[in-house]
Design a protein around this motif. Sequence first.
Motif, PDB file in Angstrom:
ATOM      1  N   ALA A  94       7.633  23.496  12.319  1.00 21.28           N
ATOM      2  CA  ALA A  94       7.003  24.785  11.851  1.00 21.28           C
ATOM      3  C   ALA A  94       5.403  24.902  12.380  1.00 21.28           C
ATOM      4  O   ALA A  94       5.222  25.943  12.557  1.00 21.28           O
ATOM      5  N   TYR A  95       4.696  23.639  12.971  1.00 24.72           N
ATOM      6  CA  TYR A  95       3.446  23.667  13.536  1.00 24.72           C
ATOM      7  C   TYR A  95       3.577  24.524  14.817  1.00 24.72           C
ATOM      8  O   TYR A  95       2.567  24.993  15.068  1.00 24.72           O
ATOM      9  N   ASN A  96       4.755  24.877  15.471  1.00 24.61           N
ATOM     10  CA  ASN A  96       4.841  25.784  16.523  1.00 24.61           C
ATOM     11  C   ASN A  96       4.290  27.070  16.536  1.00 24.61           C
ATOM     12  O   ASN A  96       3.851  27.785  17.384  1.00 24.61           O
ATOM     13  N   ALA A  97       4.343  27.496  15.073  1.00 31.47           N
ATOM     14  CA  ALA A  97       3.799  28.780  14.717  1.00 31.47           C
ATOM     15  C   ALA A  97       2.259  29.126  15.052  1.00 31.47           C
ATOM     16  O   ALA A  97       1.768  30.019  15.153  1.00 31.47           O
ATOM     17  N   MET A  98       1.706  27.781  15.195  1.00 33.39           N
ATOM     18  CA  MET A  98       0.277  27.771  15.592  1.00 33.39           C
ATOM     19  C   MET A  98       0.124  28.580  17.172  1.00 33.39           C
ATOM     20  O   MET A  98      -1.058  29.130  17.354  1.00 33.39           O
ATOM     21  N   PHE A  99       1.177  28.579  17.647  1.00 38.81           N
ATOM     22  CA  PHE A  99       1.065  28.879  19.210  1.00 38.81           C
ATOM     23  C   PHE A  99       1.677  30.235  19.494  1.00 38.81           C
ATOM     24  O   PHE A  99       1.633  30.659  20.708  1.00 38.81           O
ATOM     25  N   GLU A 100       2.087  31.003  18.463  1.00 38.65           N
ATOM     26  CA  GLU A 100       3.077  32.163  18.711  1.00 38.65           C
ATOM     27  C   GLU A 100       2.159  33.381  18.830  1.00 38.65           C
ATOM     28  O   GLU A 100       1.314  33.401  17.933  1.00 38.65           O
ATOM     29  N   GLY A 101       2.637  34.405  19.658  1.00 38.54           N
ATOM     30  CA  GLY A 101       1.962  35.601  19.657  1.00 38.54           C
ATOM     31  C   GLY A 101       0.676  35.683  20.389  1.00 38.54           C
ATOM     32  O   GLY A 101       0.087  34.520  20.693  1.00 38.54           O
ATOM     33  N   ALA A 102       0.011  36.710  20.199  1.00 32.56           N
ATOM     34  CA  ALA A 102      -1.098  37.028  20.982  1.00 32.56           C
ATOM     35  C   ALA A 102      -2.236  36.585  19.907  1.00 32.56           C
ATOM     36  O   ALA A 102      -3.666  36.643  20.293  1.00 32.56           O
ATOM     37  N   ILE A 104       0.766  -1.207   0.048  1.00 31.79           N
ATOM     38  CA  ILE A 104       0.203   0.029  -0.183  1.00 31.79           C
ATOM     39  C   ILE A 104       0.744   1.319   0.028  1.00 31.79           C
ATOM     40  O   ILE A 104       0.513   2.239  -0.239  1.00 31.79           O
ATOM     41  N   ALA A 105       2.161   1.240   0.108  1.00 30.01           N
ATOM     42  CA  ALA A 105       2.965   1.999   0.462  1.00 30.01           C
ATOM     43  C   ALA A 105       3.076   3.253  -0.816  1.00 30.01           C
ATOM     44  O   ALA A 105       3.192   4.336  -0.932  1.00 30.01           O
ATOM     45  N   GLU A 106       3.030   2.545  -1.915  1.00 32.81           N
ATOM     46  CA  GLU A 106       2.856   3.078  -3.324  1.00 32.81           C
ATOM     47  C   GLU A 106       1.631   4.077  -3.429  1.00 32.81           C
ATOM     48  O   GLU A 106       1.485   4.728  -4.636  1.00 32.81           O
ATOM     49  N   ASN A 107       0.555   3.601  -2.692  1.00 39.13           N
ATOM     50  CA  ASN A 107      -1.000   4.425  -3.002  1.00 39.13           C
ATOM     51  C   ASN A 107      -1.210   5.455  -1.996  1.00 39.13           C
ATOM     52  O   ASN A 107      -2.351   5.984  -1.938  1.00 39.13           O
ATOM     53  N   ILE A 108      -0.164   5.780  -0.995  1.00 36.63           N
ATOM     54  CA  ILE A 108      -0.605   6.730   0.073  1.00 36.63           C
ATOM     55  C   ILE A 108       0.629   7.747   0.141  1.00 36.63           C
ATOM     56  O   ILE A 108       1.688   7.503  -0.327  1.00 36.63           O
ATOM     57  N   ARG A 109      -0.039   8.698   0.859  1.00 38.54           N
ATOM     58  CA  ARG A 109       1.003   9.976   1.233  1.00 38.54           C
ATOM     59  C   ARG A 109       0.583  10.428   2.693  1.00 38.54           C
ATOM     60  O   ARG A 109      -0.625  10.228   2.985  1.00 38.54           O
ATOM     61  N   ILE A 110       1.499  10.379   3.334  1.00 38.88           N
ATOM     62  CA  ILE A 110       1.458  10.697   4.902  1.00 38.88           C
ATOM     63  C   ILE A 110       2.051  12.046   5.282  1.00 38.88           C
ATOM     64  O   ILE A 110       3.022  12.482   4.526  1.00 38.88           O
ATOM     65  N   TYR A 111       1.325  12.611   6.120  1.00 41.09           N
ATOM     66  CA  TYR A 111       1.614  13.778   6.482  1.00 41.09           C
ATOM     67  C   TYR A 111       1.778  13.720   8.319  1.00 41.09           C
ATOM     68  O   TYR A 111       0.802  13.496   8.731  1.00 41.09           O
ATOM     69  N   THR A 112       2.819  14.062   8.777  1.00 42.01           N
ATOM     70  CA  THR A 112       2.965  13.773  10.115  1.00 42.01           C
ATOM     71  C   THR A 112       3.406  15.468  10.749  1.00 42.01           C
ATOM     72  O   THR A 112       4.161  16.000  10.335  1.00 42.01           O
ATOM     73  N   ILE A 113       3.159  15.261  12.109  1.00 43.06           N
ATOM     74  CA  ILE A 113       3.652  16.378  12.967  1.00 43.06           C
ATOM     75  C   ILE A 113       4.718  15.528  13.899  1.00 43.06           C
ATOM     76  O   ILE A 113       4.590  14.726  14.584  1.00 43.06           O
ATOM     77  N   ALA A 114       6.034  16.190  13.746  1.00 49.12           N
ATOM     78  CA  ALA A 114       7.242  15.347  14.346  1.00 49.12           C
ATOM     79  C   ALA A 114       7.750  15.713  15.739  1.00 49.12           C
ATOM     80  O   ALA A 114       7.980  14.932  16.469  1.00 49.12           O
ATOM     81  N   THR A 115       7.424  17.189  16.147  1.00 48.56           N
ATOM     82  CA  THR A 115       7.840  17.535  17.269  1.00 48.56           C
ATOM     83  C   THR A 115       9.368  17.579  17.797  1.00 48.56           C
ATOM     84  O   THR A 115       9.715  16.495  18.318  1.00 48.56           O
ATOM     85  N   HIS A 116       9.875  18.254  17.040  1.00 46.87           N
ATOM     86  CA  HIS A 116      11.439  18.327  17.514  1.00 46.87           C
ATOM     87  C   HIS A 116      12.376  17.127  17.315  1.00 46.87           C
ATOM     88  O   HIS A 116      12.827  16.508  18.397  1.00 46.87           O
ATOM     89  N   ALA A 156      -4.736  24.093  18.051  1.00 48.01           N
ATOM     90  CA  ALA A 156      -4.998  23.196  16.990  1.00 48.01           C
ATOM     91  C   ALA A 156      -3.569  22.847  16.171  1.00 48.01           C
ATOM     92  O   ALA A 156      -3.213  23.050  14.993  1.00 48.01           O
ATOM     93  N   GLY A 157      -2.768  22.307  17.113  1.00 47.13           N
ATOM     94  CA  GLY A 157      -1.450  22.039  16.583  1.00 47.13           C
ATOM     95  C   GLY A 157      -1.199  20.844  15.418  1.00 47.13           C
ATOM     96  O   GLY A 157      -0.164  20.746  14.902  1.00 47.13           O
ATOM     97  N   ASP A 158      -2.297  20.166  15.209  1.00 41.63           N
ATOM     98  CA  ASP A 158      -2.021  19.181  14.037  1.00 41.63           C
ATOM     99  C   ASP A 158      -2.818  19.921  12.768  1.00 41.63           C
ATOM    100  O   ASP A 158      -2.561  19.149  11.765  1.00 41.63           O
ATOM    101  N   THR A 159      -3.290  20.954  12.862  1.00 35.95           N
ATOM    102  CA  THR A 159      -4.139  21.664  11.624  1.00 35.95           C
ATOM    103  C   THR A 159      -3.199  21.809  10.486  1.00 35.95           C
ATOM    104  O   THR A 159      -3.702  21.811   9.363  1.00 35.95           O
ATOM    105  N   PRO A 160      -1.801  22.228  10.589  1.00 34.07           N
ATOM    106  CA  PRO A 160      -1.022  22.324   9.333  1.00 34.07           C
ATOM    107  C   PRO A 160      -0.991  21.188   8.398  1.00 34.07           C
ATOM    108  O   PRO A 160      -0.808  21.461   7.293  1.00 34.07           O
ATOM    109  N   THR A 161      -1.277  20.002   8.758  1.00 33.01           N
ATOM    110  CA  THR A 161      -1.334  18.795   7.982  1.00 33.01           C
ATOM    111  C   THR A 161      -2.517  19.092   7.062  1.00 33.01           C
ATOM    112  O   THR A 161      -2.658  18.752   5.853  1.00 33.01           O
ATOM    113  N   LEU A 162      -3.893  19.598   7.475  1.00 38.52           N
ATOM    114  CA  LEU A 162      -4.790  19.910   6.774  1.00 38.52           C
ATOM    115  C   LEU A 162      -4.796  21.163   6.032  1.00 38.52           C
ATOM    116  O   LEU A 162      -5.196  21.280   4.865  1.00 38.52           O
TER     117      LEU A 162
END
Length: 344
Positions: free
Chosen positions: A209-217, A148-160, A251-257
């Motif tokens: 990069a997902y950490n930008a979801m948390f930055e600033g006011a 199935i590896a050739e039929n899928i694309r995966i998007y992950t949040i890695a955390t440092h 919504a730290g997982d949202t960048p994948t969407l």
Amino acid sequence: MRKLLFIFLLILISCNSKPTKPRVLILSDINNIGGDPDDKQSMAHLFMYANEVDIVGIIPDLWEGKGVEATIQTITAYEQDYKNPDYNFKELSYPEPDYLRDQIAKNKTEAIQKIIAEAKAENERPLHILIWGNMNTMRDALNTAPEIAENIRIYTIATHRMAANEDAQQHSKDTTDFGIRRNWNNPGRDEIHYDPQFKNLWWLENDWAYNAMFEGAEPKEFLNEIKEYGTLGNYIWEVVQPHDWARYFRAGDTPTLLYFLEPGVDINDPTSSSWAGKYIKPFPEERPNYWIDDAGIEDWNYANPENTWNNFNQVYQNRLEGLMLKRAEWYEDYRQKMKELYSK
């Protein structure tokens, strides 16, 4: 008459040329026993955009943490808005709440079967798998049916992502609070990443990069806007209220969407900057279909980041900037989406 026919043909061409909705399957560690409430926010945000993607599976694979129940709670909030005659969910072709419930895998066996079945389905669209937690279930599905590896694309949040050896941990601990932690999606991650049979797997890994979801006011201010939109918007606000540290739109997982939502972006090319950040192909020969967020400097070891950890702060800021540059733009898109849904 000829002019009307011409206009009709233009409309028909426009409709036929509209990109098809991407098929997405979600793996999430959403739960009801604690942890980060951003998983519930990410799931609710997904449902607010459920007419722009084709949701073919939801796997809340923190089974022992009542992940299924937490997912159903989010769908229940969605259902209240969907059935509200003052809102526009039905008019905008959102999926039925029961359809979403039917997509939930209730246990590990169902989850693996669903991944394999969707990956093998006769469909010209690839299966995009958004992984919002550890990768054990993904690993087990791939080991069960490697083809199935050739039929899928995966998007992950890695955390440092970094090495696990003690020297690397100690070195990074001197530099940053994140240094003593291993990538939290590591269970299953390395077993896939370093397995030669999966070296061609299409994989976009959002490391920092997902950490930008948390930055600033802005995320805190934006949460107060979101809560005004229906039961689902209030749910996004409500789930973080028990936690002083989380009272904003995380919504730290949202960048994948977000990768699929920006108009005009080529989802086949992660190297083009998008709402999801900026990505680079670090190992073009060894792993031709693997991308990770761009460090922004030449002196960064993507394979063994601990070896260049003295550049952590600069790389961290560079990676955040990839998403931060467009955050206001996608916030505005989200505002328009909510107005479209909740205003007659």
